[in-house]
Every structure is written in structure tokens, then in C-alpha cells.
Scaffold this motif. Structure first.
Motif, PDB file in Angstrom:
ATOM      1  N   SER A   1       0.876  -0.741   0.058  1.00 28.73           N
ATOM      2  CA  SER A   1      -0.519  -0.103  -0.093  1.00 28.73           C
ATOM      3  C   SER A   1       0.388   1.233   0.027  1.00 28.73           C
TER       4      SER A   1
ATOM      5  N   GLU B   1      -2.873  -1.341  -5.382  1.00 28.45           N
ATOM      6  CA  GLU B   1      -4.367  -1.408  -5.154  1.00 28.45           C
ATOM      7  C   GLU B   1      -4.357  -2.950  -4.197  1.00 28.45           C
TER       8      GLU B   1
ATOM      9  N   VAL C   1      -3.258  -0.342   7.103  1.00 28.49           N
ATOM     10  CA  VAL C   1      -3.604  -0.918   5.705  1.00 28.49           C
ATOM     11  C   VAL C   1      -5.277  -0.101   5.852  1.00 28.49           C
ATOM     12  N   ASP C   2      -5.418   0.061   4.528  1.00 26.74           N
ATOM     13  CA  ASP C   2      -7.328   0.440   4.551  1.00 26.74           C
ATOM     14  C   ASP C   2      -8.347  -1.238   5.057  1.00 26.74           C
TER      15      ASP C   2
ATOM     16  N   ARG D   1     -10.166  -2.007   2.647  1.00 29.02           N
ATOM     17  CA  ARG D   1      -9.925  -3.078   1.607  1.00 29.02           C
ATOM     18  C   ARG D   1      -9.148  -4.858   2.182  1.00 29.02           C
TER      19      ARG D   1
END
Length: 429
Positions: free
Chosen positions: A24, A29, A121-122, A125
Motif C-alpha cells: 500500500s 491496489e 492498511v485501509d 480493503r
């Protein structure tokens, strides 16, 4: 290659989240797929050696590590039976607080370390409740539908299938799903992990209930016995003491590789121990026991656009403390190669394997040899080995070459290592 590369990481443990964080940060992506319904780690300690600290710091996690970890000044090894000091590893320069290997040696509660990794981390996701059941490599003809119903571009990729009926297509798949990896089984013929002949007890005890200084000057003490050893160290300041034992065992008869333990059974495995260690073991109220499983070193780490990392690629005994550390090296080096070769990801993954496999194999061998050395019946020979390494400026377990590695400057370099690091040779150095 047009557009950002999409990467699916299978496994939301320490290895998977570290990889997702590194990728990331490099502007890929990234989606993470974890079979559990929540992110979590077993309630136990974990230690991260300096070169792994460097890797995590390089992906922006230095402040997070510092906020939740205990930075060790050193480690002491004692006789399990007499308490006599057998060896000492200094992790800071003599008389200073400067880190001997250029970065701290940390110990963490596993849940705290996982939180730091997850924070990079998002969260949108990270897909929980996704147990991978298979994968299909394809040339991208016509694209394929993702969970959101969209279509992928006409390019090569891998489609993952999950037990909940969903599927996800990505340009690259990273298998970070541990020693019993589903991704590995999809790539290679069935190769079950084998019992290594060693088992582990794990427990956490209340540090405030124990005498101050019970773990010695560094707060990290190893206890060496016949065919066994015990590691004890503080977590979360001095509020918790982690206890991890390791013993030679003829077999593992439990249904899985881990099971709920009985504290009295745990204590009975270590009779006649020195008073400080007996005090520690007497404080155990809950514990778990684990069989240590592994595979022979292998170059079967992936192919094409599918890559294995961590225990899925190179499981190792914990005798060098390198299981998670090597996964973190993997994460950083993998991200660097993919960043450099965005237009040719298959080449990037091949270069990653070319660089990482020799180092991981050498550390697997070192872990095995450390176990034989520490558990040996010939105590004097072991002490000769410790003294010979000390004269050379090495650690008692010969770890300088591991701790001194700098992933930021050496990520491109394939290093060749001797086929063995024989303790017997060290004793006569």
C-alpha cells in the motif's frame, strides 16, 4: 502495463498485514482476504530482531513499533537447573544506549503488533470471513467479475474463490496464509507439514505479582535444560511476563497443531528447576500447547503471478526467533521488487525469489542447528561454542549475520551462504 497493479493478499495475520502495508505504501491496489471473522492473534509474546525492525520502519511503522514494544538491551541464558549464567547477548553498545545492530530488538504482545500492522492498511480493503477454496490463473480474456460486479481489464491475472461463494480477480496473488497454506496446496502437490519432534507450551503471567528483577538485568532470560529450553521476557512494560517453552518430543498426538493446555501438566514437564524459574512456572494459570510443524527447505515459493511468503514459503523452527522476522523481510523486499518492475510483475516476483530463497534457507538451517546446540547433552561443548563466538564478537547463537542484514540497502543482492553453520566448527575457531 496500464493502470495500478491490483494485488490480493490471502491471510490477515502478521505476514499478510505487513505485506499489505508495504504494498500500500508503494501505491499498489491491495486487498486482504482473511478466513476468520475478526483480525486477531494468540495471546503470546513475539520478538522481532533488528533487521526486521529496519524492514518495518522502512514501510513507515517505526513510531507504532516504539509505542507498543519493549526495546531489549540484551538477553541472558541461564541453566534451567542451577540458575548459573551461561551466556549473554548484548543488544546495545557497551556503556551506551546505541543499538548494536543499528535498530532495536523488540518484544511485543502479538495482538499489539497486529494492531500496528492493521493500522497501516485501509480497513475497507480487509475482507473477513473469506476462506480461500481455490484459484484459477488466466490470460484475462474477456475479464472476470469481482465481488462488486465490475469487470477487469483484458490482462493476465488470478481469480480467487472463497467458501462464502464470492470470488476476486487480481493481477497478483500473495499467499501469506501460513504453514497450512491453501495457496501452496493449489500450486503444488499435497505436501503436508510434518511434526518436527518439538513441542511448545505458551503462557502469560501477571508481572506485578512477581519479584522485581526476576528476569535479570535485561528483562529477557532464557533457561537451558536437557532437551528443552524456556524463554521468559516482559511485555507491555513489566505488566506481563511471557513464558514459552520448547521441548524435544517423540510424537504429537493432538488432533491439531495447538490445544488447550493444563498448567499442572506444563509444570510437571520441568522438574528440578532453579527457584526463580519455579516461581515463574507456579504463576501459570492458563496455557496452550503447540506441536511445531515444518517442511524441508524448498524453492517452491510460487510461479507466474502467484507468490508465497512467510510460513507458506519457508516455515522454520523458532530457535533463531526468525519466523515473523523473515516474513517482514519478505514484505519489504517483495514491495521493492514490484515497485521497480511494475510493467513486468512476473519478473519482479522471480527476482524476489532469487534474492530471498538463499537467505531464508540459510536461516532455516541456522534455526535447526540452534535447537541441536541448545538442547545438547554435552554442556561443556556448548559452552566452548558460546565462548568461541564471543571471542569473535558474535552472539552466543551465531546471529550476527542475521541481525546485521540491512534490507533497505541489500534488498537487491542475492547472498550465498555456506551449506551449514556447524556448532562443532565454532567450538574450535
Amino acid at each position: 502495463m496500464a493502470g495500478r497493479l491490483s494485488i490480493a493478499v490471502v491471510g490477515g495475520g502478521l505476514a499478510g498485514l505487513a505485506t499489505a502495508a508495504a504494498l500500500s505504501r508503494a501505491d499498489f491496489e491491495v486487498d486482504v482476504f482473511e478466513q476468520a471473522e475478526r483480525l486477531g492473534e494468540v495471546g503470546a509474546g513475539i520478538n522481532i530482531s533488528p533487521q526486521a525492525t529496519k524492514a518495518l520502519t522502512a514501510i513507515g511503522l517505526g513510531d507504532g513499533l516504539k509505542s507498543v514494544g519493549n526495546a531489549m538491551t540484551g538477553q541472558v541464558q541461564r541453566s534451567m537447573y542451577t540458575g548459573e549464567q551461561l551466556a549473554e547477548t548484548r543488544l546495545t553498545e557497551d556503556g551506551t544506549t546505541s543499538d548494536r545492530f543499528g535498530a532495536p530488538y523488540y518484544v511485543f504482545h502479538r495482538a499489539d503488533l497486529l494492531d500496528v500492522l492493521a493500522g497501516a492498511v485501509d480497513s475497507t480493503r480487509v475482507h473477513l470471513g473469506h476462506r480461500c477454496t481455490g484459484l484459477v490463473e488466466d490470460g484475462g480474456e474477456g475479464g472476470d467479475a469481482n465481488e462488486d460486479g465490475g469487470r477487469d481489464e483484458d490482462r493476465r491475472g488470478v481469480t480467487l474463490h472463497f467458501a462464502n461463494g464470492s470470488r476476486h480477480r487480481a493481477d497478483i496473488v500473495i499467499g501469506a496464509d501460513g504453514i497450512h497454506s491453501r495457496i501452496r496446496r493449489e500450486l503444488y502437490t499435497e505436501e503436508k507439514a510434518h511434526f518436527t519432534g518439538q513441542m511448545v507450551w505458551r503462557a502469560l503471567v501477571d508481572g506485578s505479582a512477581l519479584p522485581a528483577g526476576i528476569l535479570g538485568p535485561h528483562g529477557f532470560c532464557g533457561w537451558i535444560g536437557q532437551g528443552c529450553h524456556i524463554m521468559t521476557y516482559y511485555l507491555r512494560g513489566t505488566s506481563i511476563i511471557n513464558i514459552t517453552t520448547q521441548s524435544d518430543a517423540a510424537s504429537w498426538v493432538e488432533e491439531g497443531w495447538s490445544a488447550k493446555g493444563d498448567p499442572d501438566e506444563m509444570r510437571s514437564c520441568f522438574p528440578g528447576v532453579a527457584p526463580p524459574l519455579r516461581i515463574l512456572l507456579d504463576e501459570v494459570r492458563d496455557c496452550s500447547k503447540w506441536g511445531l510443524f515444518g517442511r524441508e527447505p524448498s524453492a517452491d515459493w510460487g510461479r507466474g503471478r502467484i507468490q508465497l511468503i512467510g510460513d507458506a514459503a519457508h516455515p522454520m523452527l523458532p530457535n533463531a526467533g526468525q519466523g515473523a522476522a523473515q516474513a517482514f523481510e519478505d514484505a519489504f523486499v517483495l514491495a521493492r521488487w514490484l515497485d521497480e518492475s511494475r510493467d513486468d510483475p512476473e519478473r519482479a516476483l522471480a527476482e524476489f525469489r532469487n534474492v530471498r530463497i538463499p537467505r531464508a534457507h540459510a536461516i532455516q538451517r541456522q534455526s535447526l542447528l540452534n535447537s541441536r546446540l541448545v538442547h545438547a547433552g554435552d554442556w561443556e561443548k556448548r559452552q566452548e561454542t558460546f565462548r568461541a563466538r564471543e571471542r569473535r564478537g558474535d552472539t552466543p547463537l551465531g546471529m550476527n549475520w542475521i541481525y546485521g542484514y540491512d534490507p533497505e540497502t541489500e534488498w537487491r543482492r542475492r547472498q550465498e551462504y555456506p551449506l551449514s553453520f556447524a556448532p562443532a566448527e565454532d567450538a574450535h575457531a
